[in-house]
Design a protein around this motif. Structure first.
Motif, PDB file in Angstrom:
ATOM      1  N   ARG A 117       0.849  -1.184   0.000  1.00 33.78           N
ATOM      2  CA  ARG A 117       0.000   0.000   0.000  1.00 33.78           C
ATOM      3  C   ARG A 117       0.887   1.238   0.000  1.00 33.78           C
ATOM      4  O   ARG A 117       2.032   1.203   0.411  1.00 33.78           O
ATOM      5  CB  ARG A 117      -0.906   0.041   1.245  1.00 33.78           C
ATOM      6  N   SER A 118       0.303   2.306  -0.446  1.00 36.09           N
ATOM      7  CA  SER A 118       1.047   3.568  -0.430  1.00 36.09           C
ATOM      8  C   SER A 118       1.151   4.060   0.996  1.00 36.09           C
ATOM      9  O   SER A 118       0.352   3.695   1.853  1.00 36.09           O
ATOM     10  CB  SER A 118       0.314   4.619  -1.274  1.00 36.09           C
ATOM     11  N   THR A 119       2.115   4.902   1.251  1.00 37.12           N
ATOM     12  CA  THR A 119       2.367   5.397   2.598  1.00 37.12           C
ATOM     13  C   THR A 119       1.668   6.708   2.872  1.00 37.12           C
ATOM     14  O   THR A 119       1.896   7.333   3.890  1.00 37.12           O
ATOM     15  CB  THR A 119       3.880   5.611   2.795  1.00 37.12           C
ATOM     16  N   ARG A 120       0.772   7.124   1.999  1.00 34.35           N
ATOM     17  CA  ARG A 120       0.098   8.393   2.217  1.00 34.35           C
ATOM     18  C   ARG A 120      -0.923   8.239   3.342  1.00 34.35           C
ATOM     19  O   ARG A 120      -1.418   7.143   3.625  1.00 34.35           O
ATOM     20  CB  ARG A 120      -0.632   8.854   0.951  1.00 34.35           C
ATOM     21  N   ILE A 121      -1.288   9.333   3.980  1.00 32.80           N
ATOM     22  CA  ILE A 121      -2.288   9.330   5.035  1.00 32.80           C
ATOM     23  C   ILE A 121      -3.655   9.361   4.383  1.00 32.80           C
ATOM     24  O   ILE A 121      -3.957  10.228   3.571  1.00 32.80           O
ATOM     25  CB  ILE A 121      -2.124  10.560   5.954  1.00 32.80           C
ATOM     26  N   LEU A 122      -4.498   8.428   4.756  1.00 34.00           N
ATOM     27  CA  LEU A 122      -5.830   8.388   4.180  1.00 34.00           C
ATOM     28  C   LEU A 122      -6.657   9.522   4.752  1.00 34.00           C
ATOM     29  O   LEU A 122      -6.658   9.754   5.956  1.00 34.00           O
ATOM     30  CB  LEU A 122      -6.490   7.045   4.491  1.00 34.00           C
ATOM     31  N   PRO A 123      -7.363  10.265   3.922  1.00 40.96           N
ATOM     32  CA  PRO A 123      -8.156  11.385   4.427  1.00 40.96           C
ATOM     33  C   PRO A 123      -9.296  10.905   5.294  1.00 40.96           C
ATOM     34  O   PRO A 123      -9.774   9.781   5.183  1.00 40.96           O
ATOM     35  CB  PRO A 123      -8.663  12.051   3.146  1.00 40.96           C
ATOM     36  N   ALA A 124      -9.761  11.793   6.160  1.00 43.27           N
ATOM     37  CA  ALA A 124     -10.822  11.422   7.081  1.00 43.27           C
ATOM     38  C   ALA A 124     -12.110  11.089   6.360  1.00 43.27           C
ATOM     39  O   ALA A 124     -12.900  10.257   6.797  1.00 43.27           O
ATOM     40  CB  ALA A 124     -11.069  12.569   8.079  1.00 43.27           C
ATOM     41  N   THR A 125     -12.355  11.736   5.213  1.00 47.54           N
ATOM     42  CA  THR A 125     -13.596  11.508   4.482  1.00 47.54           C
ATOM     43  C   THR A 125     -13.594  10.167   3.778  1.00 47.54           C
ATOM     44  O   THR A 125     -14.616   9.752   3.240  1.00 47.54           O
ATOM     45  CB  THR A 125     -13.789  12.622   3.434  1.00 47.54           C
ATOM     46  N   TYR A 126     -12.449   9.459   3.769  1.00 49.26           N
ATOM     47  CA  TYR A 126     -12.374   8.151   3.132  1.00 49.26           C
ATOM     48  C   TYR A 126     -13.208   7.123   3.883  1.00 49.26           C
ATOM     49  O   TYR A 126     -13.727   6.189   3.309  1.00 49.26           O
ATOM     50  CB  TYR A 126     -10.916   7.699   3.055  1.00 49.26           C
ATOM     51  N   PRO A 152      -7.995  21.045  10.313  1.00 48.66           N
ATOM     52  CA  PRO A 152      -9.258  21.045  11.071  1.00 48.66           C
ATOM     53  C   PRO A 152     -10.419  20.481  10.266  1.00 48.66           C
ATOM     54  O   PRO A 152     -11.319  19.847  10.840  1.00 48.66           O
ATOM     55  CB  PRO A 152      -9.461  22.523  11.404  1.00 48.66           C
ATOM     56  N   GLU A 153     -10.423  20.712   8.951  1.00 44.25           N
ATOM     57  CA  GLU A 153     -11.504  20.173   8.124  1.00 44.25           C
ATOM     58  C   GLU A 153     -11.460  18.646   8.083  1.00 44.25           C
ATOM     59  O   GLU A 153     -12.500  17.982   8.053  1.00 44.25           O
ATOM     60  CB  GLU A 153     -11.412  20.740   6.700  1.00 44.25           C
ATOM     61  N   GLN A 154     -10.255  18.073   8.047  1.00 42.16           N
ATOM     62  CA  GLN A 154     -10.137  16.620   8.035  1.00 42.16           C
ATOM     63  C   GLN A 154     -10.491  16.000   9.396  1.00 42.16           C
ATOM     64  O   GLN A 154     -10.966  14.867   9.458  1.00 42.16           O
ATOM     65  CB  GLN A 154      -8.706  16.214   7.646  1.00 42.16           C
ATOM     66  N   LYS A 155     -10.264  16.736  10.474  1.00 40.29           N
ATOM     67  CA  LYS A 155     -10.589  16.233  11.804  1.00 40.29           C
ATOM     68  C   LYS A 155     -12.077  16.391  12.139  1.00 40.29           C
ATOM     69  O   LYS A 155     -12.593  15.667  12.996  1.00 40.29           O
ATOM     70  CB  LYS A 155      -9.768  16.963  12.876  1.00 40.29           C
ATOM     71  N   ARG A 156     -12.741  17.313  11.469  1.00 35.22           N
ATOM     72  CA  ARG A 156     -14.112  17.646  11.847  1.00 35.22           C
ATOM     73  C   ARG A 156     -15.054  16.451  11.787  1.00 35.22           C
ATOM     74  O   ARG A 156     -15.882  16.284  12.707  1.00 35.22           O
ATOM     75  CB  ARG A 156     -14.636  18.786  10.985  1.00 35.22           C
ATOM     76  N   PRO A 157     -15.044  15.584  10.761  1.00 36.45           N
ATOM     77  CA  PRO A 157     -15.971  14.438  10.766  1.00 36.45           C
ATOM     78  C   PRO A 157     -15.817  13.544  11.997  1.00 36.45           C
ATOM     79  O   PRO A 157     -16.813  13.054  12.550  1.00 36.45           O
ATOM     80  CB  PRO A 157     -15.600  13.697   9.476  1.00 36.45           C
TER      81      PRO A 157
END
Length: 301
Positions: free
Chosen positions: A29-38, A98-103
């Motif tokens: 898998r890629s080492t990128r951080i998966l966004p919260a909306t995923y 903050p937008e990624q943490k909001r969910p």
């Protein structure tokens, strides 16, 4: 920012609740951080209840993120230790906007409100006897937790281990040789062997136990002196604290007696210089009128 102590404190909780460490397949898998909306955040992670029906407290926004990121980080780093996994996820959380943490925060707040309602309903169903029982169980739990915390603190401060008895010495030496298919059977076998030992055979272990008592006393004396130096007097044993109090009282009494003798000698010397012809009568009169007069009224100098 998620402190590392918080991460380490939640290892066992997350491992037991979600079994995230059972991922054994190694996938590229890629080492990128998966966004919260995923992730699908509609499903609550804290709807379960305890065995007695009490609702469990929900996870906060950070731990919800940890739970959802854990499988991917474990697959990407199968050889990484659990503490390192938590540290890596904590670093990822700190980089989120903050937008990624909001969910995560929205769902955590929603579960918190639902938890409060469920808890009120649960408490309303309890009888007075059940409430008292729950309070007693909580007191016992807190007492046990405090005892464990104190034990860990004493271990970290290097408190010496208690001395062992003669039977403990015998058991540690003979445990591997004892007969039995489990520990309980071995203990019974060793107990029988100990009872069959002759007096001179037991004397070896009795002497070892006496030596261990001396070791423990010396180490405890040094350890308690060090605790006094660093200001942790509350960790001293009760009899040690009482001995220190008695010693302090003796020192105070000795100081008072020395001060009293000094004052008396000074007064006697002063009276002898002023009235050399009536030393005895003047000395008695002045001594009886001094600050220690009542104590020395019936003494003759």
């Amino acid at each position: 920012m998620a402190p590392f102590s918080l991460m380490t404190a939640g290892i066992s909780l997350l491992a037991k609740s979600f079994n995230v460490f059972s991922c054994t397949s190694i996938l590229a898998r890629s080492t990128r951080i998966l966004p919260a909306t995923y992730f699908s955040l509609g499903k609550s992670l804290s709807t379960s209840t305890s065995n007695d029906g009490r609702p469990k407290a929900p996870l906060n926004s950070y731990f919800r993120y940890v739970v959802q990121q854990m499988p991917f980080v474990v697959r990407q780093n199968p050889a990484m230790k659990h503490t390192e996994v938590f540290r890596k996820i904590g670093q990822q959380w700190n980089t989120l906007s903050p937008e990624q943490k909001r969910p995560f925060e929205v769902v955590a707040l929603r579960d918190r409100e639902q938890f409060k309602k469920d808890l009120e309903q649960y408490q309303a169903r309890l009888t007075p006897a059940q409430i008292e029982q729950k309070a007693e169980e909580r007191r016992q739990m807190l007492a046990k937790r405090n005892a464990m915390r104190k034990k860990r603190e004493l271990t970290s401060l290097g408190k010496p281990k208690r001395n062992r008895t003669s039977f403990n010495m015998f058991m540690s030496e003979q445990f591997d040789k004892a007969r039995g298919h489990d520990n309980m059977a071995k203990m019974k076998s060793m107990n029988d062997n100990w009872k069959r030992l002759l007096t001179y055979q037991k004397q070896v272990y009795i002497q070892q136990a006496e030596d261990d008592v001396v070791r423990y006393k010396n180490e405890m004396r040094s350890w308690e002196n060090r605790m006094v130096e660093i200001g942790r007097i509350g960790l001293l044993r009760k009899h040690t604290i009482n001995d220190r109090k008695r010693a302090a009282k003796k020192v105070t009494a000795a100081e008072c007696a020395a001060e009293r003798r000094l004052w008396l000698s000074q007064r006697v010397l002063q009276l002898n210089l002023q009235h050399p012809r009536s030393r005895q009568s003047q000395k008695l009169q002045e001594v009886q009128q001094g600050p220690f007069g009542e104590q020395n009224k019936h003494k003759i100098y």
